[in-house]
Design a protein around this motif. Structure first.
Motif, PDB file in Angstrom:
ATOM      1  N   VAL A 128       0.770  -1.637  -0.183  1.00 24.06           N
ATOM      2  CA  VAL A 128       0.378  -0.365  -0.299  1.00 24.06           C
ATOM      3  C   VAL A 128       0.809   1.558  -0.121  1.00 24.06           C
ATOM      4  CG1 VAL A 128      -1.718   1.561   1.410  1.00 24.06           C
ATOM      5  CG2 VAL A 128      -2.020  -1.761   1.355  1.00 24.06           C
ATOM      6  N   LYS A 129       1.903   1.355   0.903  1.00 27.00           N
ATOM      7  CA  LYS A 129       2.885   2.646   1.066  1.00 27.00           C
ATOM      8  C   LYS A 129       4.590   1.682   0.886  1.00 27.00           C
ATOM      9  CE  LYS A 129       0.284   6.179   1.275  1.00 27.00           C
ATOM     10  NZ  LYS A 129      -0.306   6.793   0.219  1.00 27.00           N
ATOM     11  N   LYS A 130       5.010   2.746   1.274  1.00 26.62           N
ATOM     12  CA  LYS A 130       6.588   1.474   0.778  1.00 26.62           C
ATOM     13  C   LYS A 130       6.818   1.108   2.488  1.00 26.62           C
ATOM     14  CE  LYS A 130      11.418   3.700   1.344  1.00 26.62           C
ATOM     15  NZ  LYS A 130      12.013   4.942   1.324  1.00 26.62           N
ATOM     16  N   ILE A 131       6.054   1.280   3.431  1.00 27.09           N
ATOM     17  CA  ILE A 131       6.016   1.034   4.522  1.00 27.09           C
ATOM     18  C   ILE A 131       5.246  -0.488   4.925  1.00 27.09           C
ATOM     19  CG2 ILE A 131       7.638   2.876   5.824  1.00 27.09           C
ATOM     20  CD1 ILE A 131       5.097   2.836   7.454  1.00 27.09           C
ATOM     21  N   TRP A 132       4.113  -0.352   4.439  1.00 26.69           N
ATOM     22  CA  TRP A 132       3.472  -0.940   4.481  1.00 26.69           C
ATOM     23  C   TRP A 132       2.477  -1.710   3.369  1.00 26.69           C
ATOM     24  CZ3 TRP A 132      -2.380   1.371   4.823  1.00 26.69           C
ATOM     25  CH2 TRP A 132      -3.173   0.891   4.953  1.00 26.69           C
ATOM     26  N   ARG A 133       1.863  -2.883   3.881  1.00 32.26           N
ATOM     27  CA  ARG A 133       2.248  -4.466   3.133  1.00 32.26           C
ATOM     28  C   ARG A 133       0.114  -5.062   3.672  1.00 32.26           C
ATOM     29  NH1 ARG A 133       3.809  -6.578  -1.234  1.00 32.26           N
ATOM     30  NH2 ARG A 133       2.967  -9.214  -1.772  1.00 32.26           N
ATOM     31  N   ILE A 134      -0.232  -5.511   2.901  1.00 31.79           N
ATOM     32  CA  ILE A 134      -1.367  -6.333   2.964  1.00 31.79           C
ATOM     33  C   ILE A 134      -0.731  -8.056   2.956  1.00 31.79           C
ATOM     34  CG2 ILE A 134      -4.203  -6.484   3.159  1.00 31.79           C
ATOM     35  CD1 ILE A 134      -3.917  -3.546   3.515  1.00 31.79           C
ATOM     36  N   ASN A 135      -1.503  -8.990   3.197  1.00 30.75           N
ATOM     37  CA  ASN A 135      -1.915 -10.376   2.929  1.00 30.75           C
ATOM     38  C   ASN A 135      -2.858 -10.187   2.946  1.00 30.75           C
ATOM     39  OD1 ASN A 135       0.652  -9.586   1.499  1.00 30.75           O
ATOM     40  ND2 ASN A 135       1.576 -10.586   3.276  1.00 30.75           N
ATOM     41  N   VAL A 136      -3.480 -11.650   2.188  1.00 32.47           N
ATOM     42  CA  VAL A 136      -4.939 -11.482   2.357  1.00 32.47           C
ATOM     43  C   VAL A 136      -5.103 -12.981   2.276  1.00 32.47           C
ATOM     44  CG1 VAL A 136      -7.169 -11.740   2.404  1.00 32.47           C
ATOM     45  CG2 VAL A 136      -6.411  -9.857   2.010  1.00 32.47           C
ATOM     46  N   THR A 137      -4.969 -14.261   2.784  1.00 31.34           N
ATOM     47  CA  THR A 137      -4.611 -15.815   2.382  1.00 31.34           C
ATOM     48  C   THR A 137      -6.257 -16.207   2.157  1.00 31.34           C
ATOM     49  OG1 THR A 137      -4.550 -16.472   4.790  1.00 31.34           O
ATOM     50  CG2 THR A 137      -2.191 -15.310   2.737  1.00 31.34           C
ATOM     51  N   GLY A 138      -6.681 -17.466   1.471  1.00 32.89           N
ATOM     52  CA  GLY A 138      -7.603 -18.556   2.083  1.00 32.89           C
ATOM     53  C   GLY A 138      -7.451 -19.705   1.479  1.00 32.89           C
ATOM     54  N   SER A 139      -8.276 -20.600   1.336  1.00 32.22           N
ATOM     55  CA  SER A 139      -8.529 -21.679   0.942  1.00 32.22           C
ATOM     56  C   SER A 139      -9.863 -22.762   1.688  1.00 32.22           C
ATOM     57  CB  SER A 139      -8.019 -22.772   1.633  1.00 32.22           C
ATOM     58  OG  SER A 139      -7.384 -23.222   2.883  1.00 32.22           O
ATOM     59  N   PHE A 140     -10.631 -23.084   0.496  1.00 30.72           N
ATOM     60  CA  PHE A 140     -11.678 -23.716   0.701  1.00 30.72           C
ATOM     61  C   PHE A 140     -11.054 -25.195   0.097  1.00 30.72           C
ATOM     62  CE2 PHE A 140     -15.478 -25.201  -1.178  1.00 30.72           C
ATOM     63  CZ  PHE A 140     -16.861 -25.001  -0.210  1.00 30.72           C
ATOM     64  N   TYR A 141     -11.628 -26.029   0.387  1.00 30.10           N
ATOM     65  CA  TYR A 141     -11.109 -28.226   0.368  1.00 30.10           C
ATOM     66  C   TYR A 141     -11.712 -28.458   1.849  1.00 30.10           C
ATOM     67  CZ  TYR A 141      -8.537 -27.469   4.845  1.00 30.10           C
ATOM     68  OH  TYR A 141      -7.884 -27.603   6.456  1.00 30.10           O
ATOM     69  N   ARG A 142     -12.126 -30.184   0.579  1.00 28.29           N
ATOM     70  CA  ARG A 142     -12.951 -30.824   0.878  1.00 28.29           C
ATOM     71  C   ARG A 142     -11.525 -31.737   1.069  1.00 28.29           C
ATOM     72  NH1 ARG A 142     -17.493 -33.410   2.035  1.00 28.29           N
ATOM     73  NH2 ARG A 142     -18.121 -35.128   1.149  1.00 28.29           N
ATOM     74  N   ASN A 143     -11.608 -32.856   2.289  1.00 34.93           N
ATOM     75  CA  ASN A 143     -11.621 -33.880   2.433  1.00 34.93           C
ATOM     76  C   ASN A 143     -12.129 -34.839   2.944  1.00 34.93           C
ATOM     77  OD1 ASN A 143      -9.486 -32.077   3.840  1.00 34.93           O
ATOM     78  ND2 ASN A 143      -9.450 -31.952   6.016  1.00 34.93           N
ATOM     79  N   LEU A 144     -11.406 -36.671   2.603  1.00 31.17           N
ATOM     80  CA  LEU A 144     -12.264 -37.434   2.092  1.00 31.17           C
ATOM     81  C   LEU A 144     -11.151 -38.590   3.273  1.00 31.17           C
ATOM     82  CD1 LEU A 144     -14.578 -37.144  -1.561  1.00 31.17           C
ATOM     83  CD2 LEU A 144     -15.309 -36.993   1.141  1.00 31.17           C
ATOM     84  N   ILE A 145     -11.577 -39.093   3.506  1.00 31.70           N
ATOM     85  CA  ILE A 145     -11.121 -40.253   4.303  1.00 31.70           C
ATOM     86  C   ILE A 145     -11.455 -41.352   4.020  1.00 31.70           C
ATOM     87  CG2 ILE A 145      -9.744 -41.069   6.972  1.00 31.70           C
ATOM     88  CD1 ILE A 145     -10.150 -38.077   7.192  1.00 31.70           C
ATOM     89  N   ASP A 146     -10.978 -42.534   4.235  1.00 30.41           N
ATOM     90  CA  ASP A 146     -11.500 -44.381   4.179  1.00 30.41           C
ATOM     91  C   ASP A 146     -11.205 -45.063   4.810  1.00 30.41           C
ATOM     92  OD1 ASP A 146     -12.781 -46.381   3.576  1.00 30.41           O
ATOM     93  OD2 ASP A 146     -11.838 -46.790   1.289  1.00 30.41           O
ATOM     94  N   SER A 147     -11.782 -44.788   6.504  1.00 27.66           N
ATOM     95  CA  SER A 147     -11.300 -45.555   6.991  1.00 27.66           C
ATOM     96  C   SER A 147     -11.703 -46.608   8.072  1.00 27.66           C
ATOM     97  CB  SER A 147     -10.311 -45.265   8.195  1.00 27.66           C
ATOM     98  OG  SER A 147     -10.104 -45.576   9.478  1.00 27.66           O
TER      99      SER A 147
END
Length: 170
Positions: free
Chosen positions: A123-142
């Motif tokens: 955004v500025k020389k001294i300011w940085r913004i990071n946005v992260t995300g994830s959406f996922y499916r877990n299928l376990i056969d046990s």
């Protein structure tokens, strides 16, 4: 195996495929004295663990322009003989008490698929913004350890991180 190629001046397409073997480490190996002193410990190792194997496929797109970066990734992972930790509540009839026992076991297989994103902006020389995300499916056969209700999940996470860099004369 991985490759990437440009898609215009500010964009790039990426793809990768990995096969990974995760072998049981020393803390998963048998400790036979633990069986004799079970009532005094809370963890027992498993000498019958097999290696865990993972096949991963990722497809991604990366956009970068000046102070902005935006990578997007779709992934699919298939794992077999998953090494997992589990805990059981047991009863010691000699001492008339319950205790917990923690160990490791192999689950049959799992599949995970979903999307991940990252957005970074200075955004500025001294300011940085990071946005992260994830959406996922877990299928376990046990059929050997997990309740069916615990083996099929949709999950997501998101985060925002701001970084301020001050000069050395601050």
């Amino acid at each position: 195996v991985a490759f990437s190629f440009p898609v215009g001046e500010s964009s790039q397409f990426k793809a990768s495929y990995d096969i990974i073997a995760r072998r049981p480490s020393s803390n998963w190996e048998a400790n036979y004295l633990a069986y004799y002193y079970m009532s005094q410990i809370s963890s027992i190792t498993n000498p019958n663990l097999k290696p865990e194997f993972a096949n991963s496929l990722e497809l991604g797109y990366m956009y970068t322009h000046k102070q902005t970066s935006l990578p997007l990734t779709a992934f699919y992972r298939r794992r077999t003989d998953l090494v997992t930790r589990y805990t059981e509540i047991l009863y010691d009839s000699v001492e008339n008490r319950t205790y917990t026992m923690t160990s490791y076991a192999n689950l049959n297989k799992s599949q995970n698929f979903g999307f991940e994103f990252f957005f970074g902006q200075r955004v500025k020389k001294i300011w940085r913004i990071n946005v992260t995300g994830s959406f996922y499916r877990n299928l376990i056969d046990s059929d050997n350890l997990l309740d069916e209700n615990l083996s099929r999940d949709w999950a997501w996470n998101a985060g925002i991180n701001q970084t301020f860099t001050v000069g050395k004369n601050f």
